[in-house]
Design a protein around this motif. Structure first.
Motif, PDB file in Angstrom:
ATOM      1  N   SER A   1       0.826  -1.203   0.000  1.00 46.64           N
ATOM      2  CA  SER A   1       0.000   0.000   0.000  1.00 46.64           C
ATOM      3  C   SER A   1       0.864   1.258   0.000  1.00 46.64           C
ATOM      4  CB  SER A   1      -0.933  -0.003   1.214  1.00 46.64           C
ATOM      5  OG  SER A   1      -1.701   1.169   1.262  1.00 46.64           O
ATOM      6  N   GLU A   2       1.947   1.227   0.785  1.00 40.84           N
ATOM      7  CA  GLU A   2       2.852   2.370   0.827  1.00 40.84           C
ATOM      8  C   GLU A   2       3.544   2.580  -0.516  1.00 40.84           C
ATOM      9  OE1 GLU A   2       5.495   1.593   4.033  1.00 40.84           O
ATOM     10  OE2 GLU A   2       3.962   1.847   5.597  1.00 40.84           O
TER      11      GLU A   2
ATOM     12  N   ARG B   1       2.326   1.738  -3.427  1.00 43.75           N
ATOM     13  CA  ARG B   1       1.330   2.274  -4.357  1.00 43.75           C
ATOM     14  C   ARG B   1       1.145   3.774  -4.164  1.00 43.75           C
ATOM     15  NH1 ARG B   1      -3.081  -2.616  -3.637  1.00 43.75           N
ATOM     16  NH2 ARG B   1      -2.325  -3.943  -5.335  1.00 43.75           N
ATOM     17  N   GLU B   2       1.104   4.205  -2.917  1.00 45.68           N
ATOM     18  CA  GLU B   2       0.927   5.637  -2.655  1.00 45.68           C
ATOM     19  C   GLU B   2       2.082   6.444  -3.248  1.00 45.68           C
ATOM     20  OE1 GLU B   2      -1.615   7.349  -1.426  1.00 45.68           O
ATOM     21  OE2 GLU B   2      -2.703   5.450  -1.430  1.00 45.68           O
TER      22      GLU B   2
ATOM     23  N   ASN C   1       1.771   6.360  -7.029  1.00 39.81           N
ATOM     24  CA  ASN C   1       0.696   7.249  -7.503  1.00 39.81           C
ATOM     25  C   ASN C   1       1.254   8.647  -7.779  1.00 39.81           C
ATOM     26  OD1 ASN C   1      -1.569   5.577  -7.574  1.00 39.81           O
ATOM     27  ND2 ASN C   1      -1.984   5.849  -5.390  1.00 39.81           N
TER      28      ASN C   1
ATOM     29  N   LYS D   1      -7.370   6.813  -8.437  1.00 39.52           N
ATOM     30  CA  LYS D   1      -5.949   6.709  -8.123  1.00 39.52           C
ATOM     31  C   LYS D   1      -5.305   5.748  -9.131  1.00 39.52           C
ATOM     32  CE  LYS D   1      -6.385   9.250  -4.428  1.00 39.52           C
ATOM     33  NZ  LYS D   1      -5.895  10.647  -4.426  1.00 39.52           N
TER      34      LYS D   1
ATOM     35  N   SER E   1      -4.939   2.197  -7.813  1.00 36.05           N
ATOM     36  CA  SER E   1      -6.076   1.620  -7.095  1.00 36.05           C
ATOM     37  C   SER E   1      -6.827   0.762  -8.096  1.00 36.05           C
ATOM     38  CB  SER E   1      -6.974   2.727  -6.537  1.00 36.05           C
ATOM     39  OG  SER E   1      -8.069   2.174  -5.864  1.00 36.05           O
TER      40      SER E   1
END
Length: 910
Positions: free
Chosen positions: A39-40, A42-43, A46, A253, A256
């Motif tokens: 998740s980190e 991906r952020e 992004n 996103k 996402s």
């Protein structure tokens, strides 16, 4: 993604009988970590990918999106949606912020490559998984269409089920207006999808997984761009095109995965035409759109019907509702059915479903129902070792899960879990009648007492591994797969889906005879498409000619066995030869050829009706309909002839009604003259011509049972004190005798429990059925190769398998006759196949013992670390050559060609 893995881990843990964890420790094993590394990543990505796109503000965004869309088409990018989706969404977000201004300077091919290479450097590419879908899938809807599912799990399958529930089921009631709307929506988009898919190619050899976007050369990329631009706007396409005002920058996103707008709206109006943003989402968008217009329970019911067909395809028949005093449930999202496994075992199937945006967990329900069902079956004297459990979990846009909780009542019952699409593929590929139960037992043995990694929350991948490894999880000569924590996997399942498509390639044909559409299945080595039939129906097939014209061949309806024999032989003959002829020749129009019986059935079978007069072939034509009146004289002449002369006359007459006969092609396809299609006409005791029909299901020597026995043999030898490595040559005879003795002791023990009369009756029926089949294959071997040269290896393998089966059956029959068997247990088909495998191994090792004892073979036998026995094939070459010479002589005496294939009795490395 993490939630899915969590659920899968629970399922694996519950199968680990050795673990003794209290609930507190057990639940803590799978608590979500405080931070999610993916998740980190991906952020961060992004932000990075939006920076990449921001630097492209001066370039033409229309051209950029076209190139990105084109990148989805190469087979190499079948699983790269994570990265392509991300930069596509980042570009849409930029356009949304900049008043949808597509204009800018053209980007060079070199610059575009650098952009994609920078995307390839993002760490989110680790989320790319192997493809769990077909690369291209077939869809039938008033014609034959293709879709590219991409990584949208089960999207093409869901679309098929939605179409079937509306247009092939009587349950769904929709208005004429809704029917027209859905028809236009489906037809327009499937035409678009098919046009693109037909220009894409699937390589024969699967490529290894690579987590970077493949960039084709400029010419190829430009050609792909031409495929994704639409020349005109279609009404159905407009319904699932992106509406620019619907873009939500907070949700959109880049990384996402479930929030990309084009997953349900795969088209974009760029101001200069319509662009297919994502061809792999057309199927996903269609079923999501259509299912919103109807109750989802009808789709679930259609999926469950398909599941039942898949079980039937695996030879598991549905047990009648109400049997065993059990009221099975059939609810909206939860269903139960019991199927047979061979003649004395049962498979309990649970179907669990969820709709769009619906999250369902059926663990408690299955636990309570399973306890009730197993108790009632036990009360009816059905033992747990006669039971199997399969959970079919399927969603059309949400999530669905179930874990079987531990319960001493049913914890020793083998289980498996599949999606409906996976089960369908298995039913299309696997030919072993007990494939699923055998797989479940093998998997259960594998999981005890160790915890097996990477099997995830389903059993499709381990089932594929089991299938492609001769019904075993055997890994390597240096590894005992049952004593280690194995992490087995395959790169992707797309090749298995491709195998399923090739084995059951279906196509929709419009019948000029009755005005209906018919789904027909393609034969593997021809362009003959056969339609399913049942009692009271007719034989029908469609032949695609060289220039894509269609010949429909159809018989009159039949009800009784005698009609079926006559019509099928005639139908098979005509359709085979016409397919051969028109695979070379072209045809100007579509035609229907209708076959019907002209006389009383008795005349086709009585031998005293056969005479030497030249029979009259009765063929008539009315416009595009040709009728062949099957007379008894023509039928008998073709059946009894030693050459294909009468078959050639018939086909010449039929072709002559359509066009001028090409004699050169006729000479080509009817050579040699012993190559004839109508075979197998036998004279019975009453002097009538009969076609052998199958009334008894032959049991065969299963690779699964052979592998199981070899594992047991290894355990026995280890207990006898043998250590890994070479066996002393002087001990070879004793070693072989120990093997034979061990196998014979198993035969004595396992055969003793059965009812002797039942066992004898079955084995006699097996011999009586196998012998004519074996003789028939030998006598037609030469002719079969002439008819289908591509299947030569298969025909020879069938001869070898028949011979091996025959010898093992005779051995077992003689053993049963001579042995004092006093058991009372009813015979089970699975257990009989195990006895046949035991007998076959006894014969093999007795032969090897004699070869060594009488110095025919000088070899070293190894006891491998896998607990198997290793033999060197080259040491058996001379004795095998002698057997091959003997086999060649046998085939020569049967007027068959000399074979260069290995002999029937082989000495493989075990």
């Amino acid at each position: 993604m993490l939630d899915d893995k969590k659920e899968g881990a629970f399922e694996l843990i519950r199968d680990n009988r050795e673990l003794d964890l209290d609930s507190e420790i057990f639940s803590s094993l799978f608590e979500r970590p405080l931070s999610n590394p993916l998740s980190e990543i991906r952020e961060l990505d992004n932000i990075k990918i939006q920076e990449i796109v921001k630097k492209l503000d001066k370039y033409d965004k229309r051209e950029l999106l076209q190139r990105l869309s084109a990148l989805r088409l190469p087979f190499e990018n079948r699983d790269k949606a994570v990265l392509i989706d991300a930069i596509t969404t980042a570009t849409l977000n930029w356009l949304s912020k900049n008043a949808w201004n597509f204009e800018g300077i053209s980007m060079s091919y070199g610059k575009f490559k650098k952009v994609i290479q920078s995307v390839n450097q993002l760490k989110s590419k680790m989320a790319i998984d192997p493809l769990d879908n077909p690369y291209i899938d077939d869809i039938q809807f008033y014609g034959n269409h293709k879709v590219m599912p991409g990584i949208n799990l089960t999207s093409s399958y869901n679309l098929k089920m939605v179409i079937q529930s509306i247009f092939l089921s009587s349950q769904v009631e929709i208005s004429e207006e809704e029917n027209k709307y859905i028809s236009v929506l489906l037809n327009d988009n499937l035409i678009v999808s098919t046009n693109v898919c037909e220009k894409c190619q699937t390589p024969k050899k699967l490529l290894s997984i690579n987590r970077e976007i493949f960039i084709p050369d400029k010419a190829k990329l430009d050609s792909y761009i031409g495929f994704v631009n639409l020349d005109k706007t279609l009404n159905g396409v407009s319904e699932i095109s992106i509406k620019k005002e619907d873009i939500d920058l907070d949700k959109q996103k880049p990384f996402s995965q479930d929030q990309h707008l084009f997953l349900t709206h795969p088209y974009l109006d760029t101001g200069k035409g319509i662009l297919i943003l994502d061809v792999t989402s057309i199927a996903n968008a269609l079923y999501n759109k259509v299912v919103s217009l109807m109750p989802e329970e009808y789709v679930f019911e259609e999926i469950w019907n398909d599941v039942r067909k898949s079980f039937k395809g695996l030879n598991h028949e549905k047990i009648a509702d109400g049997s065993f005093d059990i009221e099975l449930l059939n609810e909206r999202s939860y269903k139960e059915t019991i199927f047979n496994v061979t003649n004395d075992k049962l498979l309990i199937a649970f179907g669990i479903f969820s709709g769009v945006n619906e999250n369902m967990n059926h663990s408690e329900r299955i636990a309570s129902r399973l306890e009730l069902i197993v108790k009632k079956l036990n009360n009816r004297d059905v033992r747990n070792d006669q039971l199997f459990i399969v959970i079919v979990a399927h969603t059309i846009g949400g999530s669905v899960s179930a874990s079987i909780k531990r319960n001493s009542l049913y914890e020793n019952i083998p289980t498996a879990r599949f999606t409906a699409m996976e089960l369908r593929a298995i039913s299309q590929v696997e030919t072993d009648d007990i494939f699923l139960p055998r797989f479940m037992r093998a998997k259960m043995q594998l999981l005890e007492p160790k915890l097996i990694g990477t099997f995830g929350d389903g059993d499709f991948i381990p089932a594929i591994i089991f299938s492609e490894n001769d019904l075993s999880f055997y890994v390597d000569d240096n590894i005992d797969y049952r004593e280690m924590n194995l992490h087995m996997g395959i790169e992707e399942t797309a090749d298995y889906y491709l195998k399923a498509q090739q084995k059951s390639s279906e196509r929709l044909f419009y019948s000029m005879f009755d005005g209906n559409w018919h789904t027909s299945r393609k034969e593997e080595f021809s362009n003959r498409y056969l339609t399913n039939h049942s009692s009271g129906q007719r034989f029908r097939c469609f032949i695609k000619t060289k220039n894509e014209k269609v010949i429909e061949i159809i018989t009159e309806t039949f009800d009784i066995r005698e009609e079926i024999d006559i019509l099928f032989n005639s139908f098979d003959l005509v359709s085979y030869w016409l397919e051969q002829y028109y695979s070379i020749n072209e045809l100007t129009s579509n035609y229907v050829i209708y076959l019907r019986i002209e006389e009383d059935l008795e005349k086709y079978y009585l031998t005293n009706e056969v005479n030497n007069e030249a029979p009259v072939i009765s063929v008539s034509k009315t416009e595009n309909l040709i009728i062949w009146e099957i007379t008894s004289q023509v039928y008998q002449k073709m059946g009894l002839a030693k050459t294909n002369s009468y078959e050639r006359k018939l086909i010449s007459k039929l072709v002559g009604t359509l066009e001028t006969v090409n004699l050169e092609v006729f000479d080509q396809i009817f050579y040699p003259d012993y190559k004839k299609k109508m075979m197998g006409l036998l004279l019975d005791d009453n002097g009538k011509l009969k076609v052998p029909t199958q009334g008894f299901q032959l049991l065969k020597i299963s690779e699964y049972e052979t592998n199981q026995l070899l594992d047991e043999l290894g355990e026995y030898l280890k207990k006898q004190g043998y250590i890994y490595g070479a066996i002393s040559k002087k001990d070879n005879p004793q070693f072989c005798n120990k093997i034979v003795g061990f196998l014979y002791s198993i035969l004595e023990k396992e055969a003793s429990v059965f009812n002797k009369k039942q066992l004898l009756k079955f084995l006699i029926a097996q011999i009586e059925t196998l012998l004519p089949e074996q003789l028939g294959r030998e006598s037609s071997y030469n002719n079969n190769i002439a008819l289908s040269a591509q299947e030569k290896d298969l025909f020879f393998k069938q001869l070898n398998d028949d011979n091996r089966n025959s010898i093992a059956t005779k051995f077992l029959l003689e053993y049963v006759i001579a042995s004092p068997i006093n058991g009372e247990q009813n015979i089970g088909m699975w257990e009989i196949e195990r006895l046949l495998a035991i007998c076959s191994l006894i014969i093999e090792w007795a032969h090897r013992s004699d070869y060594i004892k009488y110095n025919f073979v000088d070899t070293t036998i190894d006891f491998l670390k896998s607990n198997r026995i290793g033999l060197k094939e080259k040491d058996f070459r001379s004795v095998n050559s002698a057997m091959l010479a003997s086999r060649n002589l046998q085939l020569a005496n049967s007027n068959l060609p000399i074979s260069k294939v290995d002999p029937i009795v082989k000495t493989p490395i075990l």
